[in-house]
Design an enzyme around this catalytic site. Structure first.
Site, PDB file in Angstrom:
ATOM      1  N   CYS A  29       0.858  -1.184   0.000  1.00 30.23           N
ATOM      2  CA  CYS A  29       0.000   0.000   0.000  1.00 30.23           C
ATOM      3  C   CYS A  29       0.894   1.233   0.000  1.00 30.23           C
ATOM      4  O   CYS A  29       2.120   1.130   0.105  1.00 30.23           O
ATOM      5  CB  CYS A  29      -0.965  -0.011   1.192  1.00 30.23           C
ATOM      6  SG  CYS A  29      -0.180  -0.308   2.795  1.00 30.23           S
ATOM      7  N   HIS A  30       0.283   2.394  -0.135  1.00 31.91           N
ATOM      8  CA  HIS A  30       1.033   3.640  -0.279  1.00 31.91           C
ATOM      9  C   HIS A  30       0.404   4.753   0.555  1.00 31.91           C
ATOM     10  O   HIS A  30      -0.789   4.700   0.886  1.00 31.91           O
ATOM     11  CB  HIS A  30       1.040   4.108  -1.739  1.00 31.91           C
ATOM     12  CG  HIS A  30       1.423   3.081  -2.740  1.00 31.91           C
ATOM     13  ND1 HIS A  30       2.732   2.771  -3.028  1.00 31.91           N
ATOM     14  CD2 HIS A  30       0.659   2.283  -3.534  1.00 31.91           C
ATOM     15  CE1 HIS A  30       2.768   1.827  -3.960  1.00 31.91           C
ATOM     16  NE2 HIS A  30       1.516   1.518  -4.282  1.00 31.91           N
ATOM     17  N   ASP A 245      -2.858  -2.602  -2.507  1.00 29.74           N
ATOM     18  CA  ASP A 245      -2.366  -1.584  -3.435  1.00 29.74           C
ATOM     19  C   ASP A 245      -3.088  -0.248  -3.237  1.00 29.74           C
ATOM     20  O   ASP A 245      -3.082   0.613  -4.117  1.00 29.74           O
ATOM     21  CB  ASP A 245      -2.464  -2.039  -4.896  1.00 29.74           C
ATOM     22  CG  ASP A 245      -1.661  -1.153  -5.844  1.00 29.74           C
ATOM     23  OD1 ASP A 245      -0.671  -0.539  -5.391  1.00 29.74           O
ATOM     24  OD2 ASP A 245      -2.023  -1.067  -7.032  1.00 29.74           O
TER      25      ASP A 245
END
Length: 297
Positions: A29-30, A245
């Protein structure tokens, strides 16, 4: 101005139908911004909507994740400030994957390691910039090897076939992002899928069962990418991890519900023991998490 290729995530995800095991990890993830504190890099190839650490934590509360691996996005370039801020305020629940350059200093790598970074990403996707040359890769590996980090490989299309020899030659753990983003229009027995399975069989390669929406040939139907993930999880159940993601950058329009993505976990890992391995045991081993389960407060 927001990039039209990056509309942002579903603001109202639903909890997964089958609750996740305690200590579950979102392995990809970001965080983006907030840009008033953590501006995007000049010359970036995309401009996503802001999605700070608070958004990520809110998502994880809904889905049931207690741990996460945050991957440095190309839009922030080599400035890891937003990533480090999220790591430092996570109470040990987050690990990171950095964008290390050949000229990154050993002191900087040590600083990143102390903050919780455990990998360096190599991008071989044209939309994120030029691919690194072999001598640059060797320099990066030499910088991170003393710390026990992994190399995260980001490829697409036939990239996993083209770079299979490179992966085999690296004397370091390799984690392949997003199911290698193989072209599923060619089916589940394509050259790229066979190359991916061959690398997984080496024993030193891991695969992230993330990015199902990026591979699906008939979105929002994700059945074909879930089928590939299930094959990989069956072939090497001890070397696969799963990620959302979030917040889904560079999707070119289709953005899945993270609740729908989490529902795929039960298809990929159909029993409790398999889900425990995929979401808890494997990420702890791959990303060097502490043994205890840490809950969000």
């Amino acid at each position: 101005m927001t990039d039209p290729r990056n509309p942002g995530p579903d603001p109202h995800p639903h909890p997964p139908a089958i609750p996740l095991p305690a200590g579950s990890c979102d392995a990809h993830c970001h965080v983006f911004g907030p840009t008033v504190r953590f501006p995007y890099a000049e010359g970036r190839s995309y401009t996503p909507p802001e999605s700070p650490k608070e958004d990520l934590r809110a998502l994880h509360r809904v889905l049931g994740f207690e741990r996460a691996v945050l991957v440095q996005p190309a839009c922030h370039g080599a400035d890891h400030s937003a990533l480090l801020d999220a790591l430092e305020t996570s109470g040990g629940r987050y690990r990171g994957v950095a964008l290390v350059r050949p000229d990154t200093s050993p002191e900087e790598v040590r600083r990143l390691h102390a903050a919780g970074v455990r990998g360096a990403r190599l991008n071989f996707t044209p939309h994120l910039g030029p691919a690194p040359a072999r001598e640059e890769i060797d320099r990066i590996v030499a910088l991170i090897r003393p710390h026990g980090w992994h190399v995260a490989l980001h490829v697409a299309g036939d990239g996993i076939t083209e770079h299979a020899d490179l992966v085999r030659s690296l004397d370091i753990r390799v984690v392949i992002d997003h199911l290698a983003r193989v072209d599923l229009r060619r089916g589940l027995d394509s050259t790229a899928v066979r190359a991916l399975l061959g690398l997984l069989a080496t024993g030193s390669v891991w695969v992230k069962l993330s990015g199902a929406d990026r591979l699906a040939t008939r979105p929002p139907d994700l059945a074909d990418s879930a089928a590939l993930a299930r094959i990989l999880a069956t072939e090497a159940p001890e070397r696969v991890v799963w990620g959302t993601d979030f917040p889904h950058p560079n999707t070119n329009g289709f953005v899945p519900s993270d609740g729908d993505l989490a529902d795929l976990i039960a298809e990929i890992a159909p029993d409790e023991a398999a889900r425990e391995r995929l979401l808890v045991t494997n990420p702890a081993a791959c990303f060097d998490f502490p043994d205890r389960a840490l809950r969000d407060r």
